[in-house]
Design a protein around this motif. Sequence first.
Motif, PDB file in Angstrom:
ATOM      1  N   ALA A 177       3.070  -5.881  -7.927  1.00 21.01           N
ATOM      2  CA  ALA A 177       3.047  -7.291  -8.303  1.00 21.01           C
ATOM      3  C   ALA A 177       4.251  -7.638  -9.162  1.00 21.01           C
ATOM      4  CB  ALA A 177       1.770  -7.605  -9.076  1.00 21.01           C
ATOM      5  N   TRP A 178       4.559  -8.914  -9.155  1.00 20.46           N
ATOM      6  CA  TRP A 178       5.559  -9.460 -10.067  1.00 20.46           C
ATOM      7  C   TRP A 178       4.833 -10.353 -11.078  1.00 20.46           C
ATOM      8  CZ3 TRP A 178      10.553  -8.113 -10.482  1.00 20.46           C
ATOM      9  CH2 TRP A 178      11.143  -7.442  -9.410  1.00 20.46           C
ATOM     10  N   GLY A 189       2.052  -3.817   3.076  1.00 15.84           N
ATOM     11  CA  GLY A 189       2.616  -5.118   3.393  1.00 15.84           C
ATOM     12  C   GLY A 189       1.634  -6.039   4.086  1.00 15.84           C
ATOM     13  N   TYR A 190       0.438  -5.552   4.313  1.00  9.91           N
ATOM     14  CA  TYR A 190      -0.534  -6.326   5.086  1.00  9.91           C
ATOM     15  C   TYR A 190      -1.070  -7.518   4.313  1.00  9.91           C
ATOM     16  CZ  TYR A 190      -4.568  -7.332   8.007  1.00  9.91           C
ATOM     17  OH  TYR A 190      -5.497  -7.962   8.798  1.00  9.91           O
ATOM     18  N   SER A 191      -1.227  -7.340   3.005  1.00  4.69           N
ATOM     19  CA  SER A 191      -1.797  -8.419   2.188  1.00  4.69           C
ATOM     20  C   SER A 191      -0.822  -8.857   1.112  1.00  4.69           C
ATOM     21  CB  SER A 191      -3.093  -7.940   1.518  1.00  4.69           C
ATOM     22  OG  SER A 191      -4.059  -7.601   2.483  1.00  4.69           O
ATOM     23  N   THR A 192      -0.686 -10.163   0.998  1.00  4.75           N
ATOM     24  CA  THR A 192       0.158 -10.732  -0.050  1.00  4.75           C
ATOM     25  C   THR A 192      -0.635 -11.760  -0.835  1.00  4.75           C
ATOM     26  OG1 THR A 192       1.024 -12.395   1.479  1.00  4.75           O
ATOM     27  CG2 THR A 192       2.318 -10.386   1.204  1.00  4.75           C
ATOM     28  N   TYR A 193      -0.253 -11.945  -2.073  1.00  9.10           N
ATOM     29  CA  TYR A 193      -0.967 -12.846  -2.970  1.00  9.10           C
ATOM     30  C   TYR A 193       0.066 -13.619  -3.782  1.00  9.10           C
ATOM     31  CZ  TYR A 193      -4.363  -9.200  -1.909  1.00  9.10           C
ATOM     32  OH  TYR A 193      -5.158  -8.292  -1.257  1.00  9.10           O
ATOM     33  N   TYR A 194      -0.230 -14.888  -4.022  1.00  7.47           N
ATOM     34  CA  TYR A 194       0.705 -15.729  -4.754  1.00  7.47           C
ATOM     35  C   TYR A 194      -0.023 -16.584  -5.789  1.00  7.47           C
ATOM     36  CZ  TYR A 194       4.064 -14.659  -1.082  1.00  7.47           C
ATOM     37  OH  TYR A 194       4.917 -14.008  -0.216  1.00  7.47           O
ATOM     38  N   GLY A 225       1.914 -10.682  -5.472  1.00  2.73           N
ATOM     39  CA  GLY A 225       1.584  -9.278  -5.287  1.00  2.73           C
ATOM     40  C   GLY A 225       1.538  -8.923  -3.817  1.00  2.73           C
ATOM     41  N   ILE A 226       1.690  -7.637  -3.521  1.00  2.27           N
ATOM     42  CA  ILE A 226       1.678  -7.181  -2.134  1.00  2.27           C
ATOM     43  C   ILE A 226       1.129  -5.765  -2.091  1.00  2.27           C
ATOM     44  CG2 ILE A 226       4.071  -6.345  -2.284  1.00  2.27           C
ATOM     45  CD1 ILE A 226       4.401  -7.204   0.668  1.00  2.27           C
ATOM     46  N   THR A 227       0.289  -5.488  -1.096  1.00  2.00           N
ATOM     47  CA  THR A 227      -0.136  -4.115  -0.899  1.00  2.00           C
ATOM     48  C   THR A 227       1.016  -3.322  -0.301  1.00  2.00           C
ATOM     49  OG1 THR A 227      -1.051  -4.763   1.252  1.00  2.00           O
ATOM     50  CG2 THR A 227      -2.567  -4.690  -0.634  1.00  2.00           C
ATOM     51  N   TRP A 228       1.012  -2.009  -0.553  1.00  2.00           N
ATOM     52  CA  TRP A 228       2.164  -1.212  -0.097  1.00  2.00           C
ATOM     53  C   TRP A 228       2.322  -1.276   1.414  1.00  2.00           C
ATOM     54  CZ3 TRP A 228       6.003   0.194  -2.922  1.00  2.00           C
ATOM     55  CH2 TRP A 228       6.967   1.077  -2.407  1.00  2.00           C
TER      56      TRP A 228
END
Length: 129
Positions: A34-35, A54-59, A49-52
């Motif tokens: 995450a940033w 790359g399948y899931s991203t969050y903003y 944030g992103i799972t390693w």
Amino acid sequence: VQLQASGGGLVQAGGSLRLSCAASGRTLSSLLVAWFRQAPGKEREFVAGITWSGYSTYYAISAKGRFTIARDSAMPTVYLQMNNLNPDDTAVYYCAADQSSSLTLSLRRRSTPRSYGYWGQGTQVTVSS
């Protein structure tokens, strides 16, 4: 896990920057990266944030539509592409990581800095008006 953040700088309003978070360690595949950012006098806040995989991203709401988080499949690096920057985006940006198994299930945990056990050093982003 070690994290190395880079890419900050000074940019005019409306401009773009790309931050990089280089990760190293033996358990990267199970991580969520995450940033966060922290402006002077304010609390550290979740940005994306992103799972390693790359399948899931969050903003965060403030980042949706302007920022894109992505992982380089060839390198152990997570990027945060930031477009249409404005002075409110001025902050020190940090990358953080921890096990994704709990973070993906809870918005509250994912957005809370103390949920992350691994942190990189910050990189300063300054947006001038």
